[in-house]
Design a protein around this motif. Structure first.
Motif, short mmCIF file in Angstrom:
data_model
loop_
_atom_site.label_atom_id
_atom_site.label_comp_id
_atom_site.label_asym_id
_atom_site.label_seq_id
_atom_site.Cartn_x
_atom_site.Cartn_y
_atom_site.Cartn_z
N VAL A 266 -5.86 22.30 30.98
CA VAL A 266 -5.53 23.42 31.65
C VAL A 266 -6.57 23.92 32.83
CG1 VAL A 266 -4.63 24.95 29.80
CG2 VAL A 266 -7.20 24.43 29.72
N HIS A 267 -5.91 24.78 33.60
CA HIS A 267 -6.78 25.31 34.62
C HIS A 267 -6.88 26.85 34.33
CE1 HIS A 267 -7.92 26.58 38.61
NE2 HIS A 267 -7.09 27.36 38.82
N GLY A 268 -7.94 27.53 34.69
CA GLY A 268 -7.89 28.87 34.91
C GLY A 268 -8.87 29.34 35.86
N SER A 269 -8.43 30.42 36.59
CA SER A 269 -9.12 30.87 37.88
C SER A 269 -10.60 31.01 37.32
CB SER A 269 -8.81 32.01 38.19
OG SER A 269 -7.32 32.06 38.52
N ASP A 270 -11.43 30.83 38.12
CA ASP A 270 -13.15 31.03 37.73
C ASP A 270 -13.90 32.41 38.09
OD1 ASP A 270 -13.30 30.67 40.49
OD2 ASP A 270 -14.36 28.65 40.33
N SER A 271 -12.96 33.09 38.79
CA SER A 271 -13.49 34.39 39.21
C SER A 271 -12.45 35.46 39.60
CB SER A 271 -14.55 34.40 40.27
OG SER A 271 -13.71 34.17 41.58
N ALA B 285 -8.96 23.74 47.27
CA ALA B 285 -9.43 23.68 48.50
C ALA B 285 -11.26 23.48 48.11
CB ALA B 285 -9.47 25.01 49.16
N GLU B 286 -11.51 24.09 47.42
CA GLU B 286 -13.02 23.71 47.01
C GLU B 286 -13.30 22.44 46.83
OE1 GLU B 286 -14.77 25.39 43.45
OE2 GLU B 286 -13.02 25.81 42.61
N HIS B 287 -12.49 21.60 46.22
CA HIS B 287 -12.39 19.96 45.94
C HIS B 287 -11.97 19.25 46.73
CE1 HIS B 287 -14.08 21.84 42.10
NE2 HIS B 287 -12.90 22.46 41.88
N VAL B 288 -11.42 19.35 47.77
CA VAL B 288 -10.69 18.49 48.62
C VAL B 288 -11.47 17.32 49.24
CG1 VAL B 288 -8.52 19.64 49.17
CG2 VAL B 288 -10.45 19.93 50.74
N VAL C 101 -10.00 34.09 29.39
CA VAL C 101 -9.31 32.91 29.56
C VAL C 101 -10.11 31.58 29.74
CG1 VAL C 101 -7.80 31.50 30.98
CG2 VAL C 101 -7.10 33.76 30.42
N ARG C 102 -11.29 31.77 30.48
CA ARG C 102 -12.17 30.51 30.94
C ARG C 102 -12.76 30.24 29.44
NH1 ARG C 102 -12.54 27.29 35.39
NH2 ARG C 102 -14.74 27.00 35.12
N LYS C 103 -13.24 31.23 28.63
CA LYS C 103 -13.87 31.07 27.42
C LYS C 103 -12.86 30.25 26.44
CE LYS C 103 -17.39 34.45 26.91
NZ LYS C 103 -17.72 35.56 26.65
MG MG Z 1 -12.11 25.32 38.90
#
Ligand code: MG
Ligand code: DAT
Length: 137
Positions: free
Chosen positions: A114-119, A50-53, A84-86
């Motif tokens: 890969v994708h990982g949730s950012d918060s 949603a943040e990138h559409v 996971v982000r690291k």
């Molecule tokens: Mg992201």
């Protein structure tokens, strides 16, 4: 204990890196709480990203993410979101450190494995999109 969403993206599945990526999370003693191999629908892509559409790269990202199967994982453990982000490394492979998944295996930002949730907030929102109540162990 936190739980975060990881996607092993279509490029990683095609390159037979599913095992390599899961191995790293297991080796770190994180817990796999959910796992599914599936194709991402366009509708799910629009919600997940949603943040990138509205961004210029989104059309290409959507084609890439919905074009072939990916693996969705719910990964749990202490500080799982940041950890996971690291372990994934920076979004742009040129900036991602050796020893990270992207640093070791990814060449371009368009195919960064890969994708990982950012918060923690993103993790809760994204896990609800990918896993139904009762699917996580
Ligand atoms: Mg992201
Ligand atoms: P991350 O996946 O590290 O959280 P992000 O949320 O900023 O990064 O972007 C989501 C995905 O979109 C990213 O993994 C790859 C793609 N992307 C981001 N910026 C891009 C760009 N400038 N060109 C092409 N794809 C991009």
């Amino acid at each position: 204990m936190e739980t975060t969403l990881v996607l092993i993206k279509p490029d990683a599945v095609k390159r037979a890196l599913i095992g390599e990526i899961i191995k790293r999370f297991e080796a770190k003693n994180l817990t796999i709480r959910g796992m599914k191999l599936m194709k991402m629908s366009g509708e799910l892509a629009d919600k997940h990203y949603a943040e990138h559409v509205q961004k210029g790269f989104y059309a290409g990202l959507k084609v890439f993410m919905t074009g072939s199967p990916l693996v969705a994982l719910a990964v749990g453990g202490e500080d799982a979101v940041n950890l996971v982000r690291k372990m994934m490394g920076a979004t742009k492979p040129a900036d991602s450190a050796p020893g990270t998944i992207r640093g070791d295996f990814a060449l371009t930002v368009g195919e960064n494995l890969v994708h990982g949730s950012d918060s923690l907030e993103s993790a809760k929102r994204e896990l609800a999109l990918w896993f139904k109540d009762g699917e996580l162990v």
